[in-house]
Design a protein around this motif. Structure first.
Motif, short mmCIF file in Angstrom:
data_model
loop_
_atom_site.label_atom_id
_atom_site.label_comp_id
_atom_site.label_asym_id
_atom_site.label_seq_id
_atom_site.Cartn_x
_atom_site.Cartn_y
_atom_site.Cartn_z
N GLU A 5 -6.83 5.56 -6.93
CA GLU A 5 -7.24 6.56 -7.93
C GLU A 5 -8.75 6.71 -7.96
OE1 GLU A 5 -3.98 6.68 -11.47
OE2 GLU A 5 -5.34 4.97 -11.47
N THR A 6 -9.45 5.60 -7.95
CA THR A 6 -10.92 5.63 -7.96
C THR A 6 -11.45 6.32 -6.72
OG1 THR A 6 -10.98 3.61 -9.26
CG2 THR A 6 -13.00 4.21 -8.09
N HIS A 7 -10.85 6.02 -5.59
CA HIS A 7 -11.28 6.63 -4.33
C HIS A 7 -11.04 8.14 -4.36
CE1 HIS A 7 -10.96 7.78 -0.04
NE2 HIS A 7 -12.03 7.02 0.04
N ASP A 8 -9.88 8.56 -4.87
CA ASP A 8 -9.56 9.98 -4.98
C ASP A 8 -10.54 10.70 -5.90
OD1 ASP A 8 -7.46 9.74 -3.22
OD2 ASP A 8 -5.90 9.83 -4.77
N GLU A 9 -10.91 10.06 -7.01
CA GLU A 9 -11.85 10.67 -7.95
C GLU A 9 -13.23 10.82 -7.34
OE1 GLU A 9 -11.70 8.17 -11.39
OE2 GLU A 9 -9.67 8.80 -11.90
N ASP A 10 -13.62 9.83 -6.50
CA ASP A 10 -14.93 9.88 -5.85
C ASP A 10 -15.00 10.94 -4.78
OD1 ASP A 10 -15.75 7.83 -7.47
OD2 ASP A 10 -15.55 6.27 -5.95
N GLU A 11 -13.88 11.31 -4.22
CA GLU A 11 -13.84 12.30 -3.14
C GLU A 11 -14.08 13.64 -3.69
OE1 GLU A 11 -13.20 11.70 0.41
OE2 GLU A 11 -13.89 9.81 -0.37
N LEU A 45 0.83 -1.20 0.00
CA LEU A 45 0.00 0.00 0.00
C LEU A 45 0.87 1.26 0.00
CD1 LEU A 45 -2.77 1.34 0.07
CD2 LEU A 45 -2.72 1.14 2.57
N ARG A 46 1.94 1.26 0.79
CA ARG A 46 2.87 2.41 0.78
C ARG A 46 3.45 2.62 -0.61
NH1 ARG A 46 4.57 -0.04 5.42
NH2 ARG A 46 3.85 0.99 7.29
N GLU A 47 3.83 1.52 -1.25
CA GLU A 47 4.40 1.62 -2.60
C GLU A 47 3.37 2.16 -3.59
OE1 GLU A 47 6.45 -1.13 -6.07
OE2 GLU A 47 6.20 -1.98 -4.07
N ALA A 48 2.13 1.67 -3.50
CA ALA A 48 1.07 2.15 -4.39
C ALA A 48 0.83 3.64 -4.17
CB ALA A 48 -0.22 1.37 -4.14
N TRP A 49 0.78 4.06 -2.92
CA TRP A 49 0.57 5.47 -2.60
C TRP A 49 1.72 6.30 -3.18
CZ3 TRP A 49 2.67 9.68 -0.34
CH2 TRP A 49 1.81 10.72 -0.02
N SER A 50 2.94 5.79 -3.05
CA SER A 50 4.11 6.51 -3.58
C SER A 50 4.05 6.62 -5.10
CB SER A 50 5.40 5.79 -3.18
OG SER A 50 5.59 5.87 -1.80
N TRP A 51 3.67 5.55 -5.77
CA TRP A 51 3.56 5.59 -7.23
C TRP A 51 2.50 6.58 -7.65
CZ3 TRP A 51 6.54 4.27 -11.06
CH2 TRP A 51 7.49 3.25 -10.90
N LEU A 52 1.40 6.59 -6.93
CA LEU A 52 0.30 7.47 -7.31
C LEU A 52 0.64 8.94 -7.10
CD1 LEU A 52 -2.62 7.50 -8.29
CD2 LEU A 52 -3.34 7.35 -5.92
N HIS A 53 1.43 9.24 -6.09
CA HIS A 53 1.69 10.63 -5.75
C HIS A 53 3.06 11.14 -6.20
CE1 HIS A 53 -1.72 9.69 -3.13
NE2 HIS A 53 -2.04 10.93 -3.42
N SER A 54 3.94 10.25 -6.67
CA SER A 54 5.25 10.72 -7.12
C SER A 54 5.88 9.74 -8.10
CB SER A 54 6.18 10.93 -5.92
OG SER A 54 6.38 9.71 -5.24
#
Length: 70
Positions: A64-70, A31-40
């Motif tokens: 990404e889907t969750h961020d778009e829904d927010e 999850l940390r890696e996914a968050w890092s890829w998504l944000h940087s």
């Protein structure tokens, strides 16, 4: 991955999203890696890191889907 780990990585998110993330079977590190890829992702690619594996890619899609829904 526990709810506490998810909240420590992502901050406050709803229980349904926590359950969805936990259902992937991913680890907190993934999850940390996914968050890092998504944000940087540019920075990670610049470091010569391999593209994310399938579980990390699944987490990226969920984030990404969750961020778009927010």
């Amino acid at each position: 991955m526990t709810q506490e780990e998810i909240l420590s990585i992502l901050g406050p998110v709803d229980d349904d999203f926590v359950a969805e993330l936990m259902a992937t079977g991913a680890s907190a590190e993934e999850l940390r890696e996914a968050w890092s890829w998504l944000h940087s992702d540019d920075a990670l690619m610049g470091q010569g890191r391999a593209l994310p594996g399938s579980r990390v890619a699944e987490l990226i899609d969920l984030l990404e889907t969750h961020d778009e829904d927010e």
